[in-house]
Motif scaffolding. Structure first.
Motif, short mmCIF file in Angstrom:
data_model
loop_
_atom_site.label_atom_id
_atom_site.label_comp_id
_atom_site.label_asym_id
_atom_site.label_seq_id
_atom_site.Cartn_x
_atom_site.Cartn_y
_atom_site.Cartn_z
N MET A 93 20.11 26.79 46.69
CA MET A 93 20.96 27.78 47.46
C MET A 93 21.45 27.56 48.56
O MET A 93 22.67 27.55 49.18
N GLU A 94 20.63 26.52 49.49
CA GLU A 94 20.97 26.47 50.99
C GLU A 94 22.16 25.46 50.90
O GLU A 94 23.13 25.57 51.84
N ASP A 95 22.01 24.53 50.16
CA ASP A 95 23.38 23.59 50.02
C ASP A 95 24.47 24.40 49.51
O ASP A 95 25.50 23.74 50.10
N MET A 96 24.50 25.34 48.73
CA MET A 96 25.55 26.07 48.21
C MET A 96 26.11 26.76 49.49
O MET A 96 27.49 26.81 49.86
N LEU A 97 25.29 27.39 50.16
CA LEU A 97 25.65 28.32 51.44
C LEU A 97 26.14 27.69 52.38
O LEU A 97 27.16 28.13 53.24
N THR A 98 25.67 26.34 52.61
CA THR A 98 26.23 25.27 53.82
C THR A 98 27.80 25.09 53.48
O THR A 98 28.62 25.21 54.27
N LEU A 99 28.02 24.63 52.29
CA LEU A 99 29.42 24.47 51.97
C LEU A 99 30.22 25.71 51.78
O LEU A 99 31.42 25.78 52.59
N ALA A 100 29.72 26.79 51.68
CA ALA A 100 30.59 28.26 51.57
C ALA A 100 30.89 28.74 52.98
O ALA A 100 31.94 29.28 53.02
N ALA A 101 30.07 28.09 53.91
CA ALA A 101 30.44 28.41 55.32
C ALA A 101 31.71 27.87 55.63
O ALA A 101 32.59 28.40 56.49
N ASP A 102 32.23 26.59 55.16
CA ASP A 102 33.42 26.12 55.39
C ASP A 102 34.49 26.10 54.19
O ASP A 102 35.52 25.43 54.74
N GLN A 103 34.36 26.69 53.18
CA GLN A 103 35.11 26.48 51.95
C GLN A 103 35.39 28.12 51.50
O GLN A 103 34.52 28.58 51.27
N ASN A 104 36.65 28.23 50.96
CA ASN A 104 36.87 29.66 50.38
C ASN A 104 35.99 29.59 49.21
O ASN A 104 35.54 30.79 48.70
N PHE A 105 35.80 28.76 48.35
CA PHE A 105 35.12 28.59 47.27
C PHE A 105 34.38 26.98 47.22
O PHE A 105 34.80 26.26 47.62
N VAL A 106 33.41 27.14 46.32
CA VAL A 106 32.59 25.89 46.03
C VAL A 106 32.58 25.63 44.85
O VAL A 106 32.13 26.39 43.76
N PRO A 107 33.22 24.42 44.31
CA PRO A 107 33.30 24.11 43.02
C PRO A 107 31.85 23.59 42.47
O PRO A 107 31.02 23.30 43.14
N VAL A 108 31.51 23.95 41.24
CA VAL A 108 30.15 23.83 40.84
C VAL A 108 30.29 22.90 39.60
O VAL A 108 31.34 23.12 38.75
#
Length: 134
Positions: A93-108
């Motif tokens: 989850m931490e990996d995803m949250l780090t990306l979400a801080a800078d992006q409107n969406f995170v591709p999975v």
């Protein structure tokens, strides 16, 4: 909590393939009212994100390009100025949250980098807002 619990599946996501045209990209962005969408290749692998700005720069920097001949330009030929990092569906989850801080969406993606969907920052914020306890 797992990343998968935030996943908006591919079937519900506006996205483009590299084979689609610039005109189709513009129409998709207009219809979806998004400013950027994921781009996948013919194998379904995530390769980047196309934004309204990318379309405008291509239009500005390509002599003779206009709304009438945009259908001749494949999405693959449009430079993507911003790269939204993707996250593996089994990542922390931490990996995803780090990306979400800078992006409107995170591709999975899966372990072969096949696009599965996105996680919207909006959904993360709403979840944590509902579940904050003092």
């Amino acid at each position: 909590m797992e990343i998968r619990s935030f996943l908006l599946p591919k079937e519900k996501v506006a996205y483009l393939t590299t084979a689609e045209s610039m005109k189709e990209a513009l129409e998709l962005l207009e219809a979806s009212q998004y400013s950027a969408v994921p781009v996948i290749d013919k194998e379904g692998k995530y390769i980047g994100t196309l934004s309204e700005g990318d379309l405008l720069w291509k239009l500005k920097c390509t002599p003779g390009l206009n709304f009438d001949n945009m259908d001749e330009i494949p999405v693959a030929d449009i430079k993507k100025r911003i790269y939204n990092e993707c996250v593996a569906v089994n990542a922390h989850m931490e990996d995803m949250l780090t990306l979400a801080a800078d992006q409107n969406f995170v591709p999975v993606v899966d372990d072969r980098r096949v696009f599965l969907g996105i996680i919207r920052r909006k959904d993360i914020i709403e979840y944590y807002t509902r579940n904050i306890t003092d």
